[in-house]
Design an enzyme around this catalytic site. Structure first.
Site, mmCIF file in Angstrom:
data_model
loop_
_atom_site.group_PDB
_atom_site.id
_atom_site.type_symbol
_atom_site.label_atom_id
_atom_site.label_comp_id
_atom_site.label_asym_id
_atom_site.label_seq_id
_atom_site.Cartn_x
_atom_site.Cartn_y
_atom_site.Cartn_z
ATOM 1 C CD GLU A 1 -2.905 1.215 -0.336
ATOM 2 O OE1 GLU A 1 -2.154 1.623 -1.390
ATOM 3 O OE2 GLU A 1 -3.878 0.609 -0.337
ATOM 4 C CG ASN A 2 -0.371 4.772 0.406
ATOM 5 O OD1 ASN A 2 -0.933 4.976 -0.449
ATOM 6 N ND2 ASN A 2 -0.744 4.756 1.659
ATOM 7 C CG ASP B 1 -6.859 2.345 -3.927
ATOM 8 O OD1 ASP B 1 -6.506 1.380 -4.979
ATOM 9 O OD2 ASP B 1 -6.287 3.626 -4.374
ATOM 10 C CG LEU C 1 -17.116 -3.001 -37.293
ATOM 11 C CD1 LEU C 1 -17.611 -4.391 -36.394
ATOM 12 C CD2 LEU C 1 -18.444 -2.786 -38.365
#
Length: 498
Positions: free
Chosen positions: A221-222, A297, A468
Site C-alpha cells: 500500500e502506497n 483501493d 463497429l
C-alpha cells in the site's frame, strides 16, 4: 525436512500426489485460502473450483475437479458455454474457510460499471493444458477484478503469512495494480502497511527491478516494493516466461520475494531482508481481505492472467516453497490454441460479411479511421472494394491470434480504442499491438467466425447502427445490448475484394 523431501520426490512424477496446500501443511504453514480455476490445490479436494455464467440466459454452473487433486473439468464449461459467452462469477476457496473471490465492489477507485462494481473475467480468455488436460485460467483486463472483504483466517496486523501465484509472464502492463493477496477490508487506501500482496507487472511509479520488467514485487500500500525501499533493487530480476511462479512472504521485520519459471527449474530469491524503513511498514497493519487483479483501493487499470494461488498462515520456509515449486513444475502448464472455427491464413486477403438478417449485404470496411459496415457488391468501385478488404497478419500482440491490416492503407490495422474499432497506423507500442490483436472462434450463431479481442476477451467485433465496436454480451453501452448479439458478432469470411 525429510517429509518435505519426500513430497518433492513424489510431486516430480505426479502433481496429484502432493498438492501445494498439502506441502504447506507439512511445513507447518497451512493454506488459509486456495484459489485456482485450473486444478485442485489439495490432494483430497474434488469440489467446485469456480462458477461461470453464460450470456444467453444468465444461467450459472459450477466447474469442479475431474477427480480428487485433479484438473478442472473444462468439458463441462465448454458444453455449458457453447454458442454463447461466459464469465467467471466466483473463484471458490478450496481451504474450507469460505474465502471465495467474487466481483470486486466499488472502492477508492470506482469500477467501470454503472454501479461501480468491476467487470468479470471471460471464462474462455485463458485456455491452457496441465499434463495435457485442458483447463482455463482467469484473464483479467483493465476494469476487471475480484475480492473478498470478509475473509477468514488471513493474516492481520503484523502476523506472518506466505503467498504464491502462477501468472502468465507475457500478459501485464505498467498500470496499478495487478495483485493477489492481502488488502484492506474497506476497498480503500487506509495507509502504509495495510496491504501485503503479490504484484506482477512493469510499473515504475514506485519500486523497480533490473531490466525493463515485468517484475514480481510486493504491494504494501502506497508503494510497490522490490526490496527495502521504493527505489531500484537490482536483485529483483525481470521475469517474463510464459508461466511464472511468484512468491511473497512476510513476518515481523522480515520479508522475501521469490520467483521462477513455473514449468522448469527452482525458485530464485529476489529479495530477502528487513521490512522497509519508511513509516508504517514495520510493523505492518494488514487487514486480511483478499484481492485478485486490482489494488487495495480497487485501482483497476492493470491486466494479467491468474491460474492458481494460495495464502498461508505463518511464514513458509524456503524448503516448503521449493517443494511447492516442484509440484507446480510437475503440473506441466502449457499453452493451447486461442482460436477455433474456420481457419484464417496469414498473408491472405479476406472480407467479412455480416450475418444479421438485416445486413447480409454489408461488409466490414472503413471510412478514414472509422471502421464500419458498407454494402459492397461485384459492381462496387475499386476504392470501396479495397476499403472492405483486409490482410490477415500474425497477431501483433500474441502470435497465437491475428491482426487485420488495411488493404488500401498498408501499415494501418484495425484496433480498439474506448471500445470502438478504428483503423490506425501501427505505432509499434505494446498497447497498440495488444489492441490490434484478435482471436477468431466459431461463429456464435453457427455461421462463420466471431472475432474476440485478445486483450478484452469478453468483447467481440460487433456492428451496431453500421459502426463497429468491441462489444460484450450485456453491459452499460448501447452496443453491448444482448438483443441479436450472437448474430451481430458472427461474420462470414470470404476472399477479399482486392
Amino acid at each position: 525436512m525429510r517429509t518435505l523431501l519426500a513430497l518433492v520426490l513424489v510431486c516430480t512424477s505426479s502433481f496429484v500426489a502432493a498438492a501445494p496446500c498439502d506441502i504447506y501443511a507439512s511445513g507447518g504453514t497451512p493454506c488459509v485460502a486456495a484459489h485456482s480455476t485450473t486444478r485442485a490445490l489439495f490432494n483430497a479436494y474434488s469440489g467446485v473450483l469456480y462458477q461461470v455464467q453464460r450470456g444467453s440466459d444468465n444461467a450459472v454452473t459450477s466447474i469442479s475437479a475431474l477427480s480428487a487433486g485433479g484438473v478442472a473439468n473444462a468439458a463441462t464449461q465448454d458444453s455449458f458455454c457453447a454458442s454463447t459467452t461466459c464469465v467467471i462469477t466466483t473463484i471458490f476457496d478450496q481451504s474450507g474457510r469460505g474465502n471465495h473471490l467474487t466481483q470486486a465492489p466499488p472502492g477508492g477507485f470506482n469500477g467501470p460499471e454503472a454501479n461501480g462494481f468491476d467487470n468479470l473475467a471471460s471464462a474462455t480468455g485463458a485456455p491452457v493444458t496441465l499434463n495435457g488436460q485442458k483447463a482455463y485460467g482467469v484473464f483479467l483486463f483493465p476494469g476487471s477484478g475480484y475480492r473478498n472483504n470478509a475473509a477468514s483466517g488471513t493474516a492481520k496486523g503484523d502476523a506472518a503469512q506466505g503467498m504464491y501465484a502462477v501468472f502468465d509472464g507475457t500478459h501485464f502492463n505498467g498500470a496499478c495494480c495487478f495483485d493477489y493477496g492481502n488488502a484492506e477490508t474497506s476497498s480503500r487506501d487506509t495507509g502504509n502497511g495495510h496491504m501485503e500482496a503479490i504484484y506482477f507487472g512493469s510499473s515504475t511509479t514506485w519500486g523497480t527491478g533490473s531490466g525493463s520488467g515485468p517484475w514480481i514485487m510486493a504491494d504494501l500500500e502506497n508503494g510497490l516494493f522490490s526490496g527495502s525501499n521504493v527505489h531500484l533493487n537490482s536483485g529483483d530480476q525481470s521475469i517474463a516466461q510464459r508461466f511464472v511462479t511468484a512468491v511473497v512472504k512476510g513476518e515481523p521485520n522480515q520479508w522475501a520475494i521469490r520467483g521462477a519459471d513455473a514449468t522448469s527449474g527452482s525458485l530464485s530469491s529476489f529479495w530477502n531482508g528487513a521490512r522497509p524503513s519508511v513509516s508504517g511498514y514495520n510493523p505492518m497493519s494488514k487487514e486480511g481481505a483478499i484481492i485478485l487483479g486490482i489494488g487495495g483501493d480497487n485501482s483497476n487499470g492493470a491486466q494479467g492472467t491468474f491460474y492458481e494461488g494460495v495464502m498461508t498462515s505463518g511464514y513458509p520456509s524456503d524448503a516448503t516453497e521449493n517443494a511447492v515449486q516442484a509440484d507446480i513444475v510437475a503440473a506441466k502448464y502449457a499453452t493451447t490454441s486461442l482460436t477455433s472455427g474456420p481457419a484464417l491464413t496469414v498473408g491472405s486477403s479476406i472480407s467479412l460479411r455480416a450475418t444479421t438478417a438485416c445486413c447480409t449485404t454489408r461488409f466490414i470496411a472503413h471510412t478514414g479511421a472509422t471502421v464500419n459496415t458498407q454494402i459492397v457488391t461485384s459492381s462496387s468501385n475499386t476504392t470501396l472494394k479495397q476499403q472492405a478488404s483486409w490482410m490477415v497478419r500474425t497477431g501483433l500482440g500474441n502470435s497465437a491470434c491475428f491482426s487485420f491490416e488495411s488493404r488500401d492503407t498498408p501499415g494501418s490495422f484495425i484496433r480498439h480504442s474506448s471500445f470502438q474499432l478504428l483503423l490506425n497506423a501501427n505505432d509499434g507500442s505494446k498497447l497498440f499491438s495488444e489492441d490490434a490483436t484478435f482471436c477468431p472462434q466459431a461463429g456464435l450463431n453457427g455461421q462463420g467466425n466471431s472475432i474476440r479481442s485478445w486483450s478484452f476477451p469478453t468483447r467481440y467485433f460487433r456492428h451496431f447502427n453500421n459502426v463497429l465496436s468491441v462489444a460484450s454480451n450485456g453491459g452499460v453501452h448501447d452496443f453491448d445490448a444482448t438483443t441479436s448479439f450472437n448474430d451481430d458478432v458472427s461474420w462470414v469470411v470470404s476472399t477479399g475484394f482486392a
